[in-house]
Design a protein around this motif. Structure first.
Motif, mmCIF file in Angstrom:
data_model
loop_
_atom_site.group_PDB
_atom_site.id
_atom_site.type_symbol
_atom_site.label_atom_id
_atom_site.label_comp_id
_atom_site.label_asym_id
_atom_site.label_seq_id
_atom_site.Cartn_x
_atom_site.Cartn_y
_atom_site.Cartn_z
ATOM 1 N N SER A 8 0.845 -1.203 0.000
ATOM 2 C CA SER A 8 0.000 0.000 0.000
ATOM 3 C C SER A 8 0.873 1.243 0.000
ATOM 4 O O SER A 8 2.051 1.182 0.391
ATOM 5 C CB SER A 8 -0.874 0.012 1.253
ATOM 6 N N GLY A 60 -8.374 8.234 7.665
ATOM 7 C CA GLY A 60 -9.429 8.330 6.651
ATOM 8 C C GLY A 60 -10.705 7.671 7.142
ATOM 9 O O GLY A 60 -11.814 8.162 6.902
ATOM 10 N N THR A 61 -10.552 6.565 7.843
ATOM 11 C CA THR A 61 -11.718 5.844 8.356
ATOM 12 C C THR A 61 -12.507 6.732 9.308
ATOM 13 O O THR A 61 -13.735 6.825 9.222
ATOM 14 C CB THR A 61 -11.257 4.549 9.069
ATOM 15 N N HIS A 85 -14.607 1.478 -0.232
ATOM 16 C CA HIS A 85 -13.861 1.273 1.014
ATOM 17 C C HIS A 85 -14.777 1.473 2.211
ATOM 18 O O HIS A 85 -14.715 0.729 3.190
ATOM 19 C CB HIS A 85 -12.673 2.249 1.069
ATOM 20 N N ASP A 171 -15.273 10.115 -0.557
ATOM 21 C CA ASP A 171 -14.093 9.519 0.062
ATOM 22 C C ASP A 171 -12.951 9.764 -0.919
ATOM 23 O O ASP A 171 -12.737 9.002 -1.858
ATOM 24 C CB ASP A 171 -14.322 8.012 0.301
#
Ligand code: TLP
Length: 359
Positions: A8, A60-61, A85, A171
């Motif tokens: 990632s 981000g979550t 996501h 997002d």
């Protein structure tokens, strides 16, 4: 052994300039609104994406969750992609913590949802139905080859939303990858949406942090929801200092990651036993499949790992590689060489075995 980590772009490390900025950051208590470095970053971030205000969040979550909680009340519904996501990888936070129901619509291979599918998912006024409140988009679309959504598409979803009195959340974890790949100012991709998040800690290489952006009123409420989730942090300038460098210095270079991903994908297309669709690759994320019975998916991963190469196993025979600041052109050559060797050097070991999905 040098590790080439393609799992990632979240594995990127802060640059020397970021470490220096962290060391010198002017600090205060951000819950009292007194951290000058964070105030500066939030102002810069909002202006950058053309929104009135912005809020630093740890991830981000949490950013997506804060936005969901700010837009929707309990029992309301969010329309989002079945490959998004927010639906697949955020531990069901919106429903677990917000009582918000996801209504999923198929994502097309380019990351879009068909307008007619979105419209069909919007609830009518009936006491049996939850109220639809929000439509969520993802740009770039992680699971759909890191595809960038165009401003024309985003505007058309926003027009549909407005027609039905709904809001749109984006997002935009990798929104700058989208802007760079499309060659547009990021504001074109955010002009018609109500809220967005973007991540500082992925391709932009900051160690921690994401930004929520929207109207001043929205951000005031989002700040409250961040507190509810325990995301009110104190001397956040240590995070914001690196985030500021991320925005100032790390956006334009994403083009290099896109070129590396393209070259990697084209190389993989030449390797027998691996299959890749080159048409959808525009940014830093590529997916490919193992289509050979010469080795199992687990063997492929283990052999590459022995050569210092890490990748993500997403489905029984599907893999993801993501290019980033820590991956150089020579690394692409090394990975292609290693993949070629691994695929060549095997004796038949049966069909590709199913392995548990890891993301
Ligand atoms: N994605 C991670 C994993 O969770 C899969 C990755 O390695 O790609 N939106 C999108 C589109 C994302 O890809 C991610 C992270 C997030 C939100 C969440 O960001 P964080 O990890 O900061 O919570």
């Amino acid at each position: 052994m040098e590790i080439i980590d393609l799992r990632s772009d979240t594995v990127t490390l802060p640059t020397p300039t970021m470490r220096e900025a962290i060391y010198h950051a002017e600090l205060g208590d951000d819950v009292y609104g007194e951290d000058p470095t964070t105030i500066r970053l939030e102002k810069m971030a909002g202006e950058r994406v053309g929104k009135e205000a912005a809020l630093l969040v740890p991830s981000g979550t949490m950013g997506n969750l804060v936005c969901g909680l700010t837009h929707c009340a309990r029992g309301e519904e969010v329309i989002l992609g079945n490959q998004s996501h927010m639906f697949l990888n955020e531990a069901g936070g919106m429903s677990a913590l917000g009582g918000i129901q996801p209504h999923i619509v198929p994502n097309q291979p380019d990351g879009t949802m068909r307008l007619e599918d979105i419209e069909a998912a919007i609830r009518g006024d009936n006491i049996h139905f939850p109220r639809t409140r929000l439509i969520c988009l993802e740009n770039t679309h992680n699971r759909c080859n890191g595809s960038p959504l165009t401003s024309e598409y985003i505007d058309s979803v926003a027009a549909l939303a407005r027609h039905h009195g709904l809001s749109v959340h984006l997002d935009g974890a990798r929104i700058f990858n989208a802007a760079v790949a499309l060659g547009v100012n990021v504001k074109e991709l955010t002009r018609s949406i109500d809220s967005l998040i973007f991540c500082l800690s992925k391709g932009l290489s900051a160690p921690v942090g994401s930004i929520v952006c929207g109207s001043r009123e929205f951000i005031n409420e989002a700040r409250r929801n961040r507190k509810v989730l325990g995301g009110g942090m104190r001397q956040t300038g240590v995070i914001a200092a690196a985030g500021t460098i991320a925005l100032e210095q790390m956006v334009d270079r994403l083009a290099e990651d896109h070129m590396n991903a393209r070259r990697l994908a084209e190389g993989i297309a030449q390797i027998s036993g691996l299959s890749i669709d080159l048409t959808g690759i525009h940014t830093n994320i590529i997916y490919f499949d193992l289509v050979s019975d010469r080795l199992t998916a687990d063997e492929l991963i283990t052999r590459l790992r022995k050569k210092g190469i890490r990748l993500l196993h997403v489905r029984p025979s599907r893999f993801r590689m993501v290019t980033h600041h820590g991956i150089h052109s020579e690394d692409i050559d090394a990975v292609l060489l290693a993949l070629g060797e691994v695929m060549e050097s095997n004796t038949p070991s049966g069909t590709v075995k199913a392995a548990a999905s890891r993301t």
